[in-house]
Design a protein around this motif. Structure first.
Motif, PDB file in Angstrom:
ATOM      1  N   PRO A  20     -54.156 -45.327 -11.561  1.00  0.00           N
ATOM      2  CA  PRO A  20     -54.825 -45.730 -10.319  1.00  0.00           C
ATOM      3  C   PRO A  20     -53.808 -46.177  -9.263  1.00  0.00           C
ATOM      4  CG  PRO A  20     -55.867 -46.729 -12.234  1.00  0.00           C
ATOM      5  CD  PRO A  20     -54.608 -46.106 -12.722  1.00  0.00           C
ATOM      6  N   ARG A  21     -54.083 -45.859  -8.017  1.00  0.00           N
ATOM      7  CA  ARG A  21     -53.156 -46.207  -6.937  1.00  0.00           C
ATOM      8  C   ARG A  21     -52.950 -47.726  -6.832  1.00  0.00           C
ATOM      9  NH1 ARG A  21     -51.073 -43.100  -3.010  1.00  0.00           N
ATOM     10  NH2 ARG A  21     -52.525 -41.393  -3.407  1.00  0.00           N
ATOM     11  N   TRP A  22     -54.012 -48.505  -7.134  1.00  0.00           N
ATOM     12  CA  TRP A  22     -53.883 -49.943  -7.041  1.00  0.00           C
ATOM     13  C   TRP A  22     -52.836 -50.480  -8.011  1.00  0.00           C
ATOM     14  CZ3 TRP A  22     -54.460 -52.955 -11.293  1.00  0.00           C
ATOM     15  CH2 TRP A  22     -55.212 -52.451 -12.366  1.00  0.00           C
ATOM     16  N   LYS A  23     -52.676 -49.804  -9.146  1.00  0.00           N
ATOM     17  CA  LYS A  23     -51.687 -50.261 -10.125  1.00  0.00           C
ATOM     18  C   LYS A  23     -50.266 -50.026  -9.614  1.00  0.00           C
ATOM     19  CE  LYS A  23     -52.627 -50.150 -14.457  1.00  0.00           C
ATOM     20  NZ  LYS A  23     -52.905 -49.802 -15.862  1.00  0.00           N
ATOM     21  N   MET A  26     -49.723 -52.695  -7.018  1.00  0.00           N
ATOM     22  CA  MET A  26     -49.527 -53.987  -7.675  1.00  0.00           C
ATOM     23  C   MET A  26     -48.140 -54.086  -8.296  1.00  0.00           C
ATOM     24  SD  MET A  26     -51.887 -55.752 -10.630  1.00  0.00           S
ATOM     25  CE  MET A  26     -51.520 -57.380 -11.268  1.00  0.00           C
ATOM     26  N   ALA A  27     -47.698 -53.010  -8.940  1.00  0.00           N
ATOM     27  CA  ALA A  27     -46.387 -53.022  -9.598  1.00  0.00           C
ATOM     28  C   ALA A  27     -45.267 -53.215  -8.583  1.00  0.00           C
ATOM     29  CB  ALA A  27     -46.180 -51.726 -10.367  1.00  0.00           C
ATOM     30  N   SER A  28     -45.413 -52.594  -7.405  1.00  0.00           N
ATOM     31  CA  SER A  28     -44.358 -52.711  -6.395  1.00  0.00           C
ATOM     32  C   SER A  28     -44.347 -54.088  -5.759  1.00  0.00           C
ATOM     33  CB  SER A  28     -44.525 -51.628  -5.330  1.00  0.00           C
ATOM     34  OG  SER A  28     -45.694 -51.835  -4.561  1.00  0.00           O
ATOM     35  N   VAL A  29     -45.520 -54.596  -5.401  1.00  0.00           N
ATOM     36  CA  VAL A  29     -45.552 -55.876  -4.694  1.00  0.00           C
ATOM     37  C   VAL A  29     -45.328 -57.053  -5.645  1.00  0.00           C
ATOM     38  CG1 VAL A  29     -48.055 -56.276  -4.816  1.00  0.00           C
ATOM     39  CG2 VAL A  29     -46.754 -57.161  -2.888  1.00  0.00           C
ATOM     40  N   VAL A  30     -45.860 -56.976  -6.874  1.00  0.00           N
ATOM     41  CA  VAL A  30     -45.643 -58.058  -7.841  1.00  0.00           C
ATOM     42  C   VAL A  30     -44.173 -58.136  -8.230  1.00  0.00           C
ATOM     43  CG1 VAL A  30     -46.101 -58.803 -10.204  1.00  0.00           C
ATOM     44  CG2 VAL A  30     -47.987 -58.112  -8.742  1.00  0.00           C
ATOM     45  N   GLY A  31     -43.573 -56.975  -8.474  1.00  0.00           N
ATOM     46  CA  GLY A  31     -42.170 -56.960  -8.880  1.00  0.00           C
ATOM     47  C   GLY A  31     -41.252 -57.519  -7.807  1.00  0.00           C
ATOM     48  N   MET A 165     -45.081 -50.580   3.027  1.00  0.00           N
ATOM     49  CA  MET A 165     -45.136 -52.009   3.356  1.00  0.00           C
ATOM     50  C   MET A 165     -45.261 -52.866   2.102  1.00  0.00           C
ATOM     51  SD  MET A 165     -48.985 -52.835   4.686  1.00  0.00           S
ATOM     52  CE  MET A 165     -50.410 -52.720   3.591  1.00  0.00           C
ATOM     53  N   TRP A 166     -45.808 -52.306   1.006  1.00  0.00           N
ATOM     54  CA  TRP A 166     -46.120 -53.146  -0.153  1.00  0.00           C
ATOM     55  C   TRP A 166     -44.902 -53.808  -0.775  1.00  0.00           C
ATOM     56  CZ3 TRP A 166     -50.759 -54.831  -0.331  1.00  0.00           C
ATOM     57  CH2 TRP A 166     -51.825 -54.047   0.161  1.00  0.00           C
ATOM     58  N   PRO A 167     -43.821 -53.089  -1.093  1.00  0.00           N
ATOM     59  CA  PRO A 167     -42.656 -53.818  -1.614  1.00  0.00           C
ATOM     60  C   PRO A 167     -42.056 -54.768  -0.594  1.00  0.00           C
ATOM     61  CG  PRO A 167     -42.127 -51.505  -1.232  1.00  0.00           C
ATOM     62  CD  PRO A 167     -43.600 -51.632  -1.109  1.00  0.00           C
ATOM     63  N   GLN A 168     -42.197 -54.459   0.707  1.00  0.00           N
ATOM     64  CA  GLN A 168     -41.666 -55.346   1.735  1.00  0.00           C
ATOM     65  C   GLN A 168     -42.414 -56.680   1.761  1.00  0.00           C
ATOM     66  OE1 GLN A 168     -39.249 -53.424   1.651  1.00  0.00           O
ATOM     67  NE2 GLN A 168     -38.746 -53.346   3.824  1.00  0.00           N
ATOM     68  N   ILE A 220     -45.395 -61.465 -16.388  1.00  0.00           N
ATOM     69  CA  ILE A 220     -46.494 -60.763 -15.715  1.00  0.00           C
ATOM     70  C   ILE A 220     -45.999 -59.458 -15.107  1.00  0.00           C
ATOM     71  CG2 ILE A 220     -48.143 -60.893 -13.807  1.00  0.00           C
ATOM     72  CD1 ILE A 220     -48.210 -63.949 -14.267  1.00  0.00           C
ATOM     73  N   GLY A 221     -44.868 -59.517 -14.421  1.00  0.00           N
ATOM     74  CA  GLY A 221     -44.306 -58.307 -13.817  1.00  0.00           C
ATOM     75  C   GLY A 221     -43.954 -57.260 -14.853  1.00  0.00           C
ATOM     76  N   LEU A 222     -43.434 -57.695 -15.984  1.00  0.00           N
ATOM     77  CA  LEU A 222     -43.092 -56.772 -17.055  1.00  0.00           C
ATOM     78  C   LEU A 222     -44.335 -56.069 -17.587  1.00  0.00           C
ATOM     79  CD1 LEU A 222     -40.704 -55.802 -18.811  1.00  0.00           C
ATOM     80  CD2 LEU A 222     -41.234 -57.661 -20.390  1.00  0.00           C
ATOM     81  N   TRP A 223     -45.408 -56.815 -17.759  1.00  0.00           N
ATOM     82  CA  TRP A 223     -46.665 -56.233 -18.244  1.00  0.00           C
ATOM     83  C   TRP A 223     -47.167 -55.152 -17.296  1.00  0.00           C
ATOM     84  CZ3 TRP A 223     -51.529 -56.916 -15.799  1.00  0.00           C
ATOM     85  CH2 TRP A 223     -52.610 -56.334 -16.494  1.00  0.00           C
TER      86      TRP A 223
END
Length: 470
Positions: A20-23, A26-31, A165-168, A220-223
């Motif tokens: 899913p795109r949301w994942k 989430m992975a980019s912004v959480v990390g 923008m998400w990782p930013q 959390i980021g690792l998961w």
């Protein structure tokens, strides 16, 4: 029949992703939030805590400069991290590399929370602190470009800068978490830097809590990242056997001009960022007899936390503008505004203006200055995770974008707090602004020399196209 996902000319459809795109978002912004949280808690402690417990003795200005020097050690490590993790990212894939970068950063940050001080083991303490700071730099050197590629190589058609923008957003989110945590702790334990100095339980051990707590966020980021799949663009490179054996060699041989462009396109952004986060904190809470404004750490941190909201708010604005009008014209306008902002530092921050006769800070003026700077920071930072990856082909994109981003960090960020502190001591606050204006002019020159990358297809980008757009 091939099982590899189809890649459209300028973007990826939802049914081509595998997850899913949301994942992915989430992975980019959480990390990146975790990585920047780790980075910021060090920056905050380097100004308010470390001069007292790792660099005692001598005058306050010398201790601050020594602490800032260890702060800069991470920026020396970041290009090395971009080379190590860039090689992994271009050879082994984005997913495994992002996991490695996260663990490197997170473990180093946790260890900082356990370090003995100068009063316990002498010079070994600042030496160990510098080593862990170096490891933080290695991790962050591999984090940003991987997160940027994760979202740009999976972006919808025509929405690459918006997706980027998400990782930013990890930068302002990490700042809010790190400094919000410090603020809560100082309030809970009644610590005021202007009154207590080093004679307080906060300096004894409370400062360690944000460093130790970071391990929870790393888990959390690792998961999140373990559950990802490779990007369709990288899968296509594997299918077509487009990976190169030595990405570093290839990027310097084939894409040296893109490395130069990317480095200096980011230059003014980095100078602004560390003036508005690290230097301004040291200026605001510094003692008046040492050239500071004498504001309490708690009071100024509240101002920073308010201003950082504008940083976050203007990142998506910049992404939308870059998708609508193009990367180059958008950045030329924004960087011109940075020149004007730099030339106005003396008007905003001169101590005779911003500090009243009774020694209190003109809070309204400082808040407006911080909001202006942070809004500009969001505008200049927002499109970068689209612009830098678009300069490079798939087989060297992780390495190339990472090196450009992190070499720029040395030129624009590692030296900035130190130079700004020296300029303040030798001249006045206006010269700090002139430094920003000069950096922005340099960035304007390289933006003018750069190609427009809005219409490039990341999946189809090859060396012939790179050569044609020089």
């Amino acid at each position: 029949m091939s099982t590899q996902p189809a890649v459209t000319s300028h973007g990826i459809q939802d049914d081509e992703l595998g997850v899913p795109r949301w994942k992915i978002i989430m992975a980019s912004v959480v990390g990146t939030t975790i990585e920047f949280y780790d980075f910021y808690i060090y920056a905050t402690a380097a100004v308010s805590v470390f001069p007292l417990i790792f660099f005692p003795g001598g005058d306050a200005q010398t201790a601050l400069l020594a602490s800032m020097a260890t702060f800069g050690a991470a920026f020396v490590a970041r290009p090395l991290g971009s080379i190590i993790f860039g090689h992994m990212g271009d050879r082994l894939g984005r997913k495994v590399t992002l996991i490695g970068a996260l663990l490197t950063m997170g473990i180093a940050t946790f260890i900082i929370g356990l370090l003995p001080t100068y009063f316990q083991i002498g010079l070994w303490a600042p030496a160990m602190l510098t080593i862990m700071r170096f490891c933080q730099g290695l991790g962050l050197g591999g984090e940003w470009s991987g997160a940027a590629l994760l979202v740009t190589e999976t972006a919808k058609p025509g929405k690459r800068a918006t997706a980027a923008m998400w990782p930013q957003l990890g930068a302002p989110f990490g700042f809010l978490l790190a400094n919000g945590f410090f603020l809560i702790l100082t309030l809970a334990f009644g610590y005021n830097s202007a009154e207590h100095g080093d004679n307080h339980v906060f300096i004894d051990w409370v400062w360690r809590i944000p460093f130790l707590a970071s391990i929870i966020m790393v888990a959390i980021g690792l998961w999140v990242r373990v559950s990802l799949e490779e990007t369709p663009v990288f899968k296509r490179a594997i299918q077509k056997d487009e990976r190169v054996k030595a990405p570093l060699k290839d990027v310097f041989r084939e894409n040296w001009w893109q490395l130069i462009l990317g480095t200096f396109i980011m230059y003014a952004t980095y100078v602004l960022f560390y003036l508005m986060t690290t230097w301004i904190l040291s200026y605001a809470i510094g003692a008046p007899d040492a050239g500071g404004l004498g504001t309490s750490y708690n009071d100024f941190l509240v101002i920073q936390l308010i201003a950082i909201l504008f940083f976050a708010a203007f990142i998506p604005v910049a992404g939308i503008l870059a998708d609508k009008f193009g990367r180059k014209p958008t950045m030329l306008v924004i960087t011109t505004l940075l020149v004007v902002f730099g030339l106005s530092f003396g008007w905003w921050l001169n101590a005779d203006i911003i500090v009243s006769a009774d020694g209190s800070l003109n809070t309204t003026r400082m808040v407006l200055f911080m909001i202006t700077g942070m809004a500009l920071m969001g505008l200049t930072f927002g499109p970068m995770s689209a612009i830098l990856p678009e300069l490079f082909p798939t087989e060297t994109r992780y390495t190339g974008s990472g090196i450009a981003y992190n070499v720029s960090s040395i030129l624009g960020a590692a030296l900035t707090p130190f130079i700004a502190t020296w300029l303040m001591g030798s001249f006045d606050v206006s010269y700090v602004g002139y430094y920003l204006a000069a950096a922005s002019v340099i960035t304007l020159i390289f933006l003018a020399l750069s190609p427009e990358t809005k219409y490039r297809s990341l999946s189809d980008l090859d060396q012939d196209e790179i050569q044609r757009t020089r």
